[in-house]
Design an enzyme around this catalytic site. Sequence first.
Site, mmCIF file in Angstrom:
data_model
loop_
_atom_site.group_PDB
_atom_site.id
_atom_site.type_symbol
_atom_site.label_atom_id
_atom_site.label_comp_id
_atom_site.label_asym_id
_atom_site.label_seq_id
_atom_site.Cartn_x
_atom_site.Cartn_y
_atom_site.Cartn_z
ATOM 1 N N CYS A 116 0.813 -1.223 0.000
ATOM 2 C CA CYS A 116 0.000 0.000 0.000
ATOM 3 C C CYS A 116 0.846 1.273 0.000
ATOM 4 O O CYS A 116 0.308 2.372 -0.180
ATOM 5 C CB CYS A 116 -0.960 -0.008 1.173
ATOM 6 S SG CYS A 116 -1.934 -1.516 1.254
ATOM 7 N N HIS A 240 -2.931 6.875 3.152
ATOM 8 C CA HIS A 240 -3.415 5.599 2.629
ATOM 9 C C HIS A 240 -4.804 5.338 3.203
ATOM 10 O O HIS A 240 -5.036 5.506 4.402
ATOM 11 C CB HIS A 240 -2.440 4.484 3.018
ATOM 12 C CG HIS A 240 -2.964 3.114 2.740
ATOM 13 N ND1 HIS A 240 -3.616 2.790 1.576
ATOM 14 C CD2 HIS A 240 -2.935 1.962 3.487
ATOM 15 C CE1 HIS A 240 -3.970 1.514 1.610
ATOM 16 N NE2 HIS A 240 -3.574 0.991 2.757
ATOM 17 N N ASN A 270 -10.241 -0.224 0.693
ATOM 18 C CA ASN A 270 -8.777 -0.180 0.644
ATOM 19 C C ASN A 270 -8.315 -0.737 -0.702
ATOM 20 O O ASN A 270 -8.441 -1.933 -0.952
ATOM 21 C CB ASN A 270 -8.214 -1.010 1.800
ATOM 22 C CG ASN A 270 -6.687 -1.010 1.819
ATOM 23 O OD1 ASN A 270 -6.033 -0.655 0.848
ATOM 24 N ND2 ASN A 270 -6.122 -1.433 2.946
HETATM 25 O O1 UT7 Z 1 -3.409 -1.657 3.827
HETATM 26 C C1 UT7 Z 1 -3.263 -2.172 5.115
HETATM 27 C C2 UT7 Z 1 -4.322 -3.191 5.337
HETATM 28 N N1 UT7 Z 1 -4.800 -3.499 6.632
HETATM 29 C C3 UT7 Z 1 -5.202 -2.630 7.581
HETATM 30 O O2 UT7 Z 1 -5.039 -1.461 7.555
HETATM 31 C C4 UT7 Z 1 -5.928 -3.277 8.741
HETATM 32 C C5 UT7 Z 1 -5.739 -2.558 10.054
HETATM 33 N N2 UT7 Z 1 -6.671 -3.067 11.042
HETATM 34 C C6 UT7 Z 1 -7.981 -2.704 11.039
HETATM 35 O O3 UT7 Z 1 -8.403 -1.914 10.210
HETATM 36 C C7 UT7 Z 1 -8.872 -3.265 12.114
HETATM 37 O O4 UT7 Z 1 -8.085 -3.982 13.049
HETATM 38 C C8 UT7 Z 1 -9.995 -4.209 11.578
HETATM 39 C C9 UT7 Z 1 -10.988 -3.359 10.764
HETATM 40 C C10 UT7 Z 1 -9.406 -5.282 10.688
HETATM 41 C C11 UT7 Z 1 -10.738 -4.829 12.738
HETATM 42 O O5 UT7 Z 1 -11.252 -3.817 13.586
HETATM 43 P P1 UT7 Z 1 -11.037 -3.899 15.152
HETATM 44 O O6 UT7 Z 1 -11.667 -2.721 15.745
HETATM 45 O O7 UT7 Z 1 -9.572 -4.102 15.408
HETATM 46 O O8 UT7 Z 1 -11.878 -5.180 15.517
HETATM 47 P P2 UT7 Z 1 -11.459 -6.428 16.422
HETATM 48 O O9 UT7 Z 1 -10.653 -7.369 15.610
HETATM 49 O O10 UT7 Z 1 -10.914 -5.931 17.725
HETATM 50 O O11 UT7 Z 1 -12.862 -7.050 16.707
HETATM 51 C C12 UT7 Z 1 -13.843 -6.385 17.535
HETATM 52 C C13 UT7 Z 1 -15.106 -7.197 17.525
HETATM 53 C C14 UT7 Z 1 -14.887 -8.674 17.822
HETATM 54 O O12 UT7 Z 1 -16.019 -9.153 18.527
HETATM 55 P P3 UT7 Z 1 -16.000 -9.334 20.121
HETATM 56 O O13 UT7 Z 1 -14.868 -10.266 20.410
HETATM 57 O O14 UT7 Z 1 -15.764 -7.976 20.686
HETATM 58 O O15 UT7 Z 1 -17.363 -9.885 20.424
HETATM 59 C C15 UT7 Z 1 -14.833 -9.285 16.449
HETATM 60 O O16 UT7 Z 1 -15.191 -10.657 16.464
HETATM 61 O O17 UT7 Z 1 -15.696 -7.143 16.228
HETATM 62 C C16 UT7 Z 1 -15.866 -8.468 15.719
HETATM 63 N N3 UT7 Z 1 -15.601 -8.382 14.278
HETATM 64 C C17 UT7 Z 1 -16.567 -8.142 13.366
HETATM 65 N N4 UT7 Z 1 -17.895 -7.963 13.504
HETATM 66 C C18 UT7 Z 1 -18.596 -7.732 12.384
HETATM 67 C C19 UT7 Z 1 -14.415 -8.489 13.631
HETATM 68 N N5 UT7 Z 1 -14.584 -8.306 12.312
HETATM 69 C C20 UT7 Z 1 -15.915 -8.101 12.131
HETATM 70 C C21 UT7 Z 1 -16.698 -7.855 10.997
HETATM 71 N N6 UT7 Z 1 -18.014 -7.672 11.164
HETATM 72 N N7 UT7 Z 1 -16.167 -7.780 9.751
#
Ligand code: UT7
Length: 316
Positions: A116, A240, A270
């Site tokens: 990216c 980005h 993205n």
């Molecule tokens: O070009 C570079 C590419 N990558 C990035 O930039 C990724 C960087 N990271 C992120 O953008 C974020 O970490 C994510 C968007 C991938 C995830 O967001 P988060 O706020 O870190 O979520 P999390 O993994 O801490 O999950 C929070 C909750 C969890 O549920 P519980 O355990 O609190 O009940 C997950 O199971 O959200 C749940 N969850 C979802 N729910 C609905 C995780 N993904 C999803 C989803 N839809 N897609």
Amino acid sequence: MPTIPSGVRGATFTGWGTALGHEIVTNDDLARSMDTNDQWIRERTGIERRHVGGSTAELSIVSGRAALSMAGLDPTSIDALVLATTTPDRTVPATSATIQNSLGLRCGAFDVNAACSGFVYALVTAHGLVAMGAERVLLIGTDTLSRITDWTDRNTAVLFADGSGAAVLEHSADRGHLLGWDLDADGSAEDALYCDIGGFVQMDGKEVFRRAVRIMVDSATKSMAHAGVTADDIALIVPHQANIRIISAACDRLGVPMERAAVVIQDTGNTSSASIPLALFDAADRGRINAGDLVLMVGFGAGMTAASAIVSWGAR
Ligand code: UT7
């Protein structure tokens, strides 16, 4: 990290163009096939819809042709084509070869893969070519991440999409628009975000998020120091487009208000190498950038790479 020597041959953008995948996929569309929902995706990422479809060459040909047209150039006058992509259409040859032929270019062509951060890596590389005597370079950032995304994995499928942004960089008699730049990489973090050949993107989202803010701020700070400017001097930051919360946290730490950020993630998702040019040229087309404005581009990505550049907007 080197600073730009005085007297170096400079360059500015004289044309640009963009392209998006032809199919729009909304958050509700995704929610029909996996355990996610529109509210979660909007709140946690800022994404409302994304565009998918087309090959890397197809999207690049559309954006590249538009950039050449805006610059008013005959394709045979281009001295080099640099394509930033992490999703080439074939392992060999480089996808830039296909684009070179389709656009009627008669010049060297090569791909740059810095994930990216790719567009900024390619921008700095293109400036190096101008410094070495090239008059006109076509610079394209394109990714078709939909082809390496597992559409049953909500961890990645809600984020990634397809797009392309292209620019013509032409030698200018003055010092040109590039005031400062920085390219970084930390290969020890490669397992945080990777895709094996023939596989799908694997990502430790939390780890990438944690590192992303830090390395964007580090890189941007270095570019500003090299350019001799501060955050107050930046008229537009073009980060980005990975996650609106990453953009917001990076702007906050840099001391640049969000009103001065270029944001298209709600419509594009993205798009990796395409994300910075899509946001930059959207801002330019909306008249958000005036001649002489300082624009800070800053990206991060798999590698983990980071890259930033400060340009003094001089294009027509
Ligand atoms: O070009 C570079 C590419 N990558 C990035 O930039 C990724 C960087 N990271 C992120 O953008 C974020 O970490 C994510 C968007 C991938 C995830 O967001 P988060 O706020 O870190 O979520 P999390 O993994 O801490 O999950 C929070 C909750 C969890 O549920 P519980 O355990 O609190 O009940 C997950 O199971 O959200 C749940 N969850 C979802 N729910 C609905 C995780 N993904 C999803 C989803 N839809 N897609």
